[in-house]
Design an enzyme around this catalytic site. Structure first.
Site, PDB file in Angstrom:
ATOM      1  N   GLY A 107       0.569  -0.972  -0.571  1.00  0.00           N
ATOM      2  CA  GLY A 107      -0.116  -0.425  -0.033  1.00  0.00           C
ATOM      3  C   GLY A 107       0.637   1.414  -0.263  1.00  0.00           C
ATOM      4  O   GLY A 107       2.319   0.792  -0.022  1.00  0.00           O
ATOM      5  N   GLN A 108       0.339   2.239  -0.079  1.00  0.00           N
ATOM      6  CA  GLN A 108       0.986   3.351   0.156  1.00  0.00           C
ATOM      7  C   GLN A 108       1.746   4.123   0.820  1.00  0.00           C
ATOM      8  O   GLN A 108       2.693   4.001   0.387  1.00  0.00           O
ATOM      9  CB  GLN A 108       0.124   4.558   0.009  1.00  0.00           C
ATOM     10  CG  GLN A 108      -1.264   4.794  -1.039  1.00  0.00           C
ATOM     11  CD  GLN A 108      -1.917   6.415  -1.243  1.00  0.00           C
ATOM     12  OE1 GLN A 108      -1.400   7.107  -1.459  1.00  0.00           O
ATOM     13  NE2 GLN A 108      -2.979   6.523  -0.328  1.00  0.00           N
ATOM     14  N   LEU A 109       1.441   4.074   2.630  1.00  0.00           N
ATOM     15  CA  LEU A 109       1.698   4.278   3.262  1.00  0.00           C
ATOM     16  C   LEU A 109       3.371   2.956   3.428  1.00  0.00           C
ATOM     17  O   LEU A 109       4.442   2.912   3.968  1.00  0.00           O
ATOM     18  CB  LEU A 109       1.104   3.821   4.655  1.00  0.00           C
ATOM     19  CG  LEU A 109       1.212   3.982   6.322  1.00  0.00           C
ATOM     20  CD1 LEU A 109       2.949   5.290   6.093  1.00  0.00           C
ATOM     21  CD2 LEU A 109       0.918   4.268   6.736  1.00  0.00           C
ATOM     22  N   ASP A 115      -2.847 -12.389   5.402  1.00  0.00           N
ATOM     23  CA  ASP A 115      -3.289 -12.165   5.427  1.00  0.00           C
ATOM     24  C   ASP A 115      -3.884 -11.904   6.660  1.00  0.00           C
ATOM     25  O   ASP A 115      -4.066 -13.029   7.468  1.00  0.00           O
ATOM     26  CB  ASP A 115      -4.760 -13.011   4.380  1.00  0.00           C
ATOM     27  CG  ASP A 115      -6.431 -12.299   5.016  1.00  0.00           C
ATOM     28  OD1 ASP A 115      -6.344 -11.778   5.757  1.00  0.00           O
ATOM     29  OD2 ASP A 115      -7.086 -13.088   3.714  1.00  0.00           O
ATOM     30  N   ILE A 116      -4.138 -10.416   6.863  1.00  0.00           N
ATOM     31  CA  ILE A 116      -4.367 -10.157   8.342  1.00  0.00           C
ATOM     32  C   ILE A 116      -5.388 -10.885   9.043  1.00  0.00           C
ATOM     33  O   ILE A 116      -5.827 -10.728  10.560  1.00  0.00           O
ATOM     34  CB  ILE A 116      -4.112  -8.832   8.792  1.00  0.00           C
ATOM     35  CG1 ILE A 116      -4.894  -8.161   8.116  1.00  0.00           C
ATOM     36  CG2 ILE A 116      -2.226  -8.395   7.943  1.00  0.00           C
ATOM     37  CD1 ILE A 116      -4.658  -6.398   8.636  1.00  0.00           C
ATOM     38  N   THR A 161      -9.281   0.827   2.605  1.00  0.00           N
ATOM     39  CA  THR A 161      -9.490   1.765   3.104  1.00  0.00           C
ATOM     40  C   THR A 161     -10.838   2.328   1.764  1.00  0.00           C
ATOM     41  O   THR A 161     -10.564   3.622   1.732  1.00  0.00           O
ATOM     42  CB  THR A 161      -8.282   2.861   2.402  1.00  0.00           C
ATOM     43  OG1 THR A 161      -7.402   1.411   1.016  1.00  0.00           O
ATOM     44  CG2 THR A 161      -7.120   2.397   3.181  1.00  0.00           C
ATOM     45  N   TYR A 206     -16.504   2.339   8.315  1.00  0.00           N
ATOM     46  CA  TYR A 206     -15.245   2.906   7.683  1.00  0.00           C
ATOM     47  C   TYR A 206     -14.765   2.931   8.968  1.00  0.00           C
ATOM     48  O   TYR A 206     -14.071   2.626   9.352  1.00  0.00           O
ATOM     49  CB  TYR A 206     -14.872   3.036   6.525  1.00  0.00           C
ATOM     50  CG  TYR A 206     -13.116   3.219   6.394  1.00  0.00           C
ATOM     51  CD1 TYR A 206     -11.893   3.248   6.043  1.00  0.00           C
ATOM     52  CD2 TYR A 206     -12.893   5.054   7.030  1.00  0.00           C
ATOM     53  CE1 TYR A 206     -11.124   2.739   6.041  1.00  0.00           C
ATOM     54  CE2 TYR A 206     -11.848   5.600   6.916  1.00  0.00           C
ATOM     55  CZ  TYR A 206     -10.573   4.522   6.807  1.00  0.00           C
ATOM     56  OH  TYR A 206      -9.471   4.799   6.496  1.00  0.00           O
ATOM     57  N   TRP A 216      -6.249  12.048   4.629  1.00  0.00           N
ATOM     58  CA  TRP A 216      -6.441  12.695   3.203  1.00  0.00           C
ATOM     59  C   TRP A 216      -4.907  11.877   2.565  1.00  0.00           C
ATOM     60  O   TRP A 216      -3.884  12.977   2.065  1.00  0.00           O
ATOM     61  CB  TRP A 216      -6.117  14.400   3.198  1.00  0.00           C
ATOM     62  CG  TRP A 216      -7.709  14.531   3.349  1.00  0.00           C
ATOM     63  CD1 TRP A 216      -9.026  13.920   4.428  1.00  0.00           C
ATOM     64  CD2 TRP A 216      -8.453  16.056   2.927  1.00  0.00           C
ATOM     65  NE1 TRP A 216     -10.080  14.892   4.243  1.00  0.00           N
ATOM     66  CE2 TRP A 216      -9.746  16.387   3.429  1.00  0.00           C
ATOM     67  CE3 TRP A 216      -8.416  16.858   2.088  1.00  0.00           C
ATOM     68  CZ2 TRP A 216     -10.796  16.671   3.161  1.00  0.00           C
ATOM     69  CZ3 TRP A 216      -8.768  17.627   2.449  1.00  0.00           C
ATOM     70  CH2 TRP A 216      -9.747  18.051   2.704  1.00  0.00           C
TER      71      TRP A 216
END
Ligand SMILES: NC(=O)c1ccc[n+]([C@@H]2O[C@H](COP(=O)([O-])OP(=O)(O)OC[C@H]3O[C@@H](n4cnc5c(N)ncnc54)[C@H](OP(=O)(O)O)[C@@H]3O)[C@@H](O)[C@H]2O)c1
Length: 277
Positions: A10-12, A37-38, A63, A126, A151
């Site tokens: 992912g991004q982070l 897979d968490i 997300t 979410y 964001w």
């Protein structure tokens, strides 16, 4: 120090991996969804017992905010039960856990920048599942860092890329101007997470870039920096109804960082400029 990053694609996850690769003495374990897979408790226990990390940074999450409204079970599994599995497995071997959370745990109706001491009141599936993730992590591992951001953009799909792509096919665009928040670069967030771990500064932290804007103002700045001439005009949330209700004012104040290790984030304008250049 051995660091396990879950949701590493992912991004982070990608940004943390980039920054940790520059730091000496770090043994990185990068686990993408296909590696771990968490939501599978047995897999989480055996993976963590085998790898023996000192810290688990959980970057895995469901997300897609609107999709969560119709995929409630999946959202609870990934955003609440997954973090619980990781926190608990970490606790059994004495490891620490970082859980990343969101401004959507607030309702956004207070009209002031929100600190870690303000009351939560999520309005979406979410937000509710992310809040449960926070609570379960706290309950299952005392050595926790819970870091709320907002964001977020980095290497992956995000608002910035969506707007730039839309500009290629649109001469004019309407963007929502009645929701305020703070665009945050994964670079700033990753730096803060690494610092919290270095300092063993456990607890709940807000971490966004500094300042605030609306989605309309953010888009104008992105197009200004990129020299895009698509005309952007402001509109209201009512003109763009979405399945999940967005908070009106969800500006986070990095109050715990200010009071403890210091706030090392940049203004949102500095961060987006560097990202686009
Ligand atoms: N993006 C934002 O605007 C925003 C705002 C506030 C807070 N946050 C929080 O910040 C954190 C990082 O967000 P991000 O933007 O980096 O997310 P992202 O780019 O959507 O990455 C999430 C990653 O989690 C993985 N994943 C999903 N389900 C999984 C599972 N069951 N097991 C293992 N991995 C799984 C995904 O794998 P696949 O690629 O295979 O689906 C994806 O690689 C999240 O906790 C998010 O809630 C994000």
């Amino acid at each position: 120090m051995k660091i396990l990053i879950t949701g590493a694609n992912g991004q982070l996850g990608r940004e943390l991996a980039n920054q940790y690769k520059e730091i000496k003495g770090i043994d990185l374990i990068l686990a993408k969804r296909e590696d771990l897979d968490i939501t599978n408790v047995h897999n989480v226990y055996s993976f963590v017992n085998e790898m023996e990390p000192d810290v688990i940074i959980n970057c895995a999450a469901h997300t897609a905010v609107d999709k969560c409204e119709t995929e409630e079970d999946m959202a609870y599994k990934i955003n609440a039960i997954g973090p619980k599995n990781l926190a608990s497995a970490a606790n059994q071997i004495g490891a620490e856990i970082v859980q990343v959370s969101t401004d959507y745990v607030f309702d956004g109706n207070l009209n002031k920048s929100l600190t870690e001491f303000d009351p939560v009141n999520p309005q979406t599936v979410y937000g509710k599942t992310k809040l449960e993730g926070e609570i379960l992590v706290k309950n299952h591992n005392p050595k926790h860092y819970i870091v709320r951001t907002a964001w977020l953009y980095g290497d992956g799909n995000n608002f910035v890329k969506t707007m730039i792509n839309l500009s290629k096919t649109h001469k004019t665009m309407k963007v929502v101007n009645d929701q305020k928040g703070t665009p945050t670069s994964t670079k700033d967030l990753a730096r803060v997470i690494i610092k919290l771990i270095e300092d063993k500064n456990y607890g709940v932290f807000h971490c966004t870039c500094k300042g605030e804007c609306t989605w309309y103002e953010f888009t104008k700045e992105i197009f200004r920096i990129k020299g895009i001439d698509t005309e952007v005009s402001p509109c209201t949330t009512d003109e763009f109804p979405r399945p999940a209700k967005r908070p009106e004012y969800s500006v986070l104040r990095n109050y715990m960082l200010e009071l403890t290790t210091g706030d090392i984030t940049r203004t949102w304008q500095e961060a987006i400029k560097e990202y686009l250049e």
